[in-house]
Design an enzyme around this catalytic site. Structure first.
Site, short mmCIF file in Angstrom:
data_model
loop_
_atom_site.label_atom_id
_atom_site.label_comp_id
_atom_site.label_asym_id
_atom_site.label_seq_id
_atom_site.Cartn_x
_atom_site.Cartn_y
_atom_site.Cartn_z
N GLU A 182 0.88 -1.18 0.00
CA GLU A 182 0.00 0.00 0.00
C GLU A 182 0.91 1.22 0.00
O GLU A 182 1.36 1.66 1.05
CB GLU A 182 -0.88 0.00 1.25
CG GLU A 182 -1.83 -1.18 1.36
CD GLU A 182 -3.05 -1.05 0.47
OE1 GLU A 182 -3.29 0.03 -0.09
OE2 GLU A 182 -3.78 -2.05 0.35
N CYS B 63 -2.30 9.34 1.97
CA CYS B 63 -1.95 8.69 0.70
C CYS B 63 -2.98 9.06 -0.37
O CYS B 63 -2.67 9.11 -1.55
CB CYS B 63 -1.88 7.18 0.88
SG CYS B 63 -3.33 6.50 1.66
P1 NAD Z 1 8.14 5.40 4.66
O1 NAD Z 1 8.23 4.58 3.42
O2 NAD Z 1 9.24 6.33 4.97
O3 NAD Z 1 8.00 4.44 5.95
C1 NAD Z 1 6.92 3.55 6.09
C2 NAD Z 1 7.32 2.39 6.98
O4 NAD Z 1 8.25 1.55 6.28
C3 NAD Z 1 8.04 2.79 8.27
O5 NAD Z 1 7.58 1.96 9.31
C4 NAD Z 1 9.50 2.52 7.96
O6 NAD Z 1 10.30 2.27 9.09
C5 NAD Z 1 9.38 1.28 7.09
N1 NAD Z 1 10.49 1.01 6.16
C6 NAD Z 1 11.17 1.91 5.42
N2 NAD Z 1 12.06 1.26 4.62
C7 NAD Z 1 11.92 -0.06 4.87
C8 NAD Z 1 12.54 -1.24 4.37
N3 NAD Z 1 13.49 -1.19 3.43
N4 NAD Z 1 12.13 -2.45 4.83
C9 NAD Z 1 11.16 -2.53 5.75
N5 NAD Z 1 10.54 -1.45 6.29
C10 NAD Z 1 10.91 -0.23 5.84
O7 NAD Z 1 6.74 6.18 4.58
P2 NAD Z 1 6.17 7.33 5.52
O8 NAD Z 1 6.91 8.60 5.29
O9 NAD Z 1 6.01 6.84 6.93
O10 NAD Z 1 4.67 7.48 4.95
C11 NAD Z 1 4.34 8.26 3.84
C12 NAD Z 1 4.18 7.41 2.60
O11 NAD Z 1 3.26 6.34 2.85
C13 NAD Z 1 3.57 8.20 1.45
O12 NAD Z 1 4.20 7.82 0.25
C14 NAD Z 1 2.11 7.74 1.45
O13 NAD Z 1 1.45 7.91 0.21
C15 NAD Z 1 2.26 6.31 1.84
N6 NAD Z 1 1.02 5.76 2.39
C16 NAD Z 1 0.30 4.88 1.62
C17 NAD Z 1 -0.90 4.38 2.10
C18 NAD Z 1 -1.73 3.45 1.26
O14 NAD Z 1 -2.62 2.81 1.81
N7 NAD Z 1 -1.50 3.33 -0.03
C19 NAD Z 1 -1.35 4.73 3.38
C20 NAD Z 1 -0.58 5.59 4.14
C21 NAD Z 1 0.61 6.11 3.63
#
Ligand code: NAD
Length: 504
Positions: free
Chosen positions: A259, A293
């Site tokens: 997601e 998102c």
């Molecule tokens: P992010 O990608 O920086 O982090 C999200 C999560 O992933 C955190 O818990 C982080 O620690 C973890 N993470 C990062 N790299 C990883 C890896 N290599 N392996 C495993 N875990 C890892 O995102 P963010 O800044 O917290 O959130 C914003 C983003 O999330 C935006 O792009 C937004 O559109 C997206 N988002 C999508 C949805 C959806 O349902 N499509 C919902 C909410 C947010």
């Protein structure tokens, strides 16, 4: 001030158990975007801790998969009741830690309650199929079984709902869950998870490895994704994160449920109810300070309306109340952190360098130098280009005029992401075209409502660089189960499928 926000958290959750920092590793510093003050310093999980948690989940799975699904649902029912009773405190905690306004914090907690109720009903369904067999005296079935431990990696912007969408379904489907929340919002995770622990204790369920929270940054997430015990990785966050997680899952033959980011658009047509459309557009574009998102980022306006719309939107943006998310009347809270503000600032500079006209978007000095409040930005583009085709996770709404409806749909679909989309129209031909096979290519396509604010009853997710995953309602539960096709021969002969003759 620093003292006061941390103590508000303590007052809201006096018994919350926090992981104590260890001397050998740096603590995780949790800050409030309201004023940048430190709310807590937490111990972080090491790779060895993640390994232990995953092993325990594997053990718990052996027992949990045998518990009848309606009994599993009972645990989720009690969780939902506890969340309902604590709705106000949980909503405030979301505002304190993530910065969304209280109304939206409470709305997020309501989503947790809603998905718990959905999952309880589901626990008495989990239905399969009986399929007509081509062979005499044969029965062909499709049945659904628990899958195994589910890793849930969540983003900062929905610090409670994303876990609930996944965990409520995964638990009733017979799977243990391990949650790696965003390093920016671990307190919301710990407070919500504590209610699951309480619910389990009251029901006499030894929680053991059934559910756990792993506190840490992306390295904890990486250890979890790679652990052999984990069968499904539900990862919510940026497209960059999803690309890495997806590759690990592919290499290890795990199921990914991704997601990821969105670059959502709306089309405003001449027959739209303009007042309704402008309210919906504003909520979608500035709500959660542009950090959903599903935030509306691109608006295609029919050229006959363009001048009127820009004047009206400028008037709304000029006066939209930006401020403390816990104060009544505020509609736009702070950005999550400095990096987010700098990302917005740089994107607006890039848009200007392409000749775009930028209105607003300036920083507002409110609660000291470590908090980042901005007036949402409107950016007039002649054509869709540059940063308009990227997701900047901040309140920037690009406007672009269009001439033909077909062009507007093509521009909607030109983004790399495919999460949410809307059309505002009173014209049934346009509405149906937008929803058709040749219309919006997004996972969510709406008519006369904005791009954000989905209900839990539908499957949620998007196409292309949004990752293709679906969670929450509809039949998303099937992600969390393994499907078995069963053929039973209740006759005394052995007819083979496709009429094959094989006599021995
Ligand atoms: P992010 O990608 O920086 O982090 C999200 C999560 O992933 C955190 O818990 C982080 O620690 C973890 N993470 C990062 N790299 C990883 C890896 N290599 N392996 C495993 N875990 C890892 O995102 P963010 O800044 O917290 O959130 C914003 C983003 O999330 C935006 O792009 C937004 O559109 C997206 N988002 C999508 C949805 C959806 O349902 N499509 C919902 C909410 C947010």
């Amino acid at each position: 001030m620093a003292h006061s926000l941390a103590s508000t958290v303590q007052q809201l959750f006096p018994n919350l158990q926090l992981p104590v920092p260890r001397p050998e590793s740096l603590p995780l510093e949790v800050r409030s975007p309201i004023d940048g003050s430190v709310l807590a310093r937490l111990g972080q999980a090491s790779a060895a801790d993640v390994n232990l948690v995953a092993q325990k989940a594997e053990e718990a799975f052996l027992a949990w998969r045998r518990v009848p699904a309606p009994q599993r649902g009972n645990l989720v029912r009690v969780l939902g009741e506890k969340v309902r009773a604590q709705k106000s405190s949980l909503g405030q905690l979301i505002s304190l830690e993530m910065g969304k306004i209280l109304q939206e914090g409470l709305g997020e907690v309501q989503e947790v309650i809603d998905i718990c109720e959905f999952a309880v009903g589901l626990s008495r369904q989990l239905y399969g199929l009986t399929i007509a067999s081509e062979r005499p005296d044969h029965k062909l079935l499709e049945t659904w079984h628990p899958l195994g431990p589910v890793a849930i990696i969540s983003a900062f912007n929905f610090p409670m709902a994303v876990w609930a969408w996944n965990a409520a379904l995964a638990l009733v489907c017979g799977n243990p869950v391990i949650w790696k929340p965003s390093e920016k919002t671990p307190l919301s995770a710990l407070a919500l998870h504590a209610l699951l622990l309480e619910a389990a204790q009251e029901q006499g369920i030894a929680i053991g490895g059934l559910s756990a929270v792993v506190i840490g940054d992306k390295s904890a997430g990486e250890s979890l994704v790679a652990h052999p015990a984990v069968r499904l990785v539900s990862a919510t966050g940026s497209t960059g994160m999803g690309r890495k997680v997806g590759q690990t899952c592919a290499a290890l033959f795990k199921r990914p449920l991704l997601e990821l980011g969105g670059n959502n658009a709306a089309i405003l047509t001449p027959s739209a109810e303009l007042d309704l459309a402008l309210r919906a557009i504003t909520f979608s574009a500035v709500g959660t300070a542009g950090q959903r998102c599903t935030t509306l980022r691109r608006l295609f306006v029919h050229q006959s309306l363009y001048d009127t719309v820009i004047v009206r939107l400028k008037a709304i943006y000029e006066s939209v109340p930006v401020g403390d998310p816990l104060e009544a009347g505020t509609l736009v809270g702070p950005l999550i952190d400095r990096q987010s503000y700098e990302g917005m600032h740089n994107t607006l500079d890039r848009a200007r360098s392409l000749g775009a006209k930028v209105h607003f978007g300036e920083r507002i000095a409110l609660r000291g130098s470590d908090s980042f409040y901005v007036r949402p930005a409107l950016v007039e583009m002649k054509t869709q280009a540059g940063p308009m085709l990227e997701e900047t996770f901040a309140p920037i709404l690009y406007l672009c005029p269009y001439d033909s409806f077909a062009d507007a749909i093509a521009m909607n679909n030109a983004a790399k992401h495919g999460l949410s989309s809307s059309v505002f129209t009173g014209n049934i031909y346009e509405a149906e075209e937008f929803l058709s096979a040749a219309g919006s290519d997004c996972g969510i396509a709406n008519v006369n409502i904005g791009t954000s604010g989905a209900e839990i009853g539908g499957a949620f997710g998007g196409e292309k660089e949004t990752g293709g995953g679906r969670e929450s309602g509809s039949d998303a539960w099937k992600n969390y189960m393994r499907r078995a096709t069963n053929t039973i021969n209740y006759g005394k002969t052995l007819p083979l499928a496709q009429g094959i003759r094989f006599e021995v």
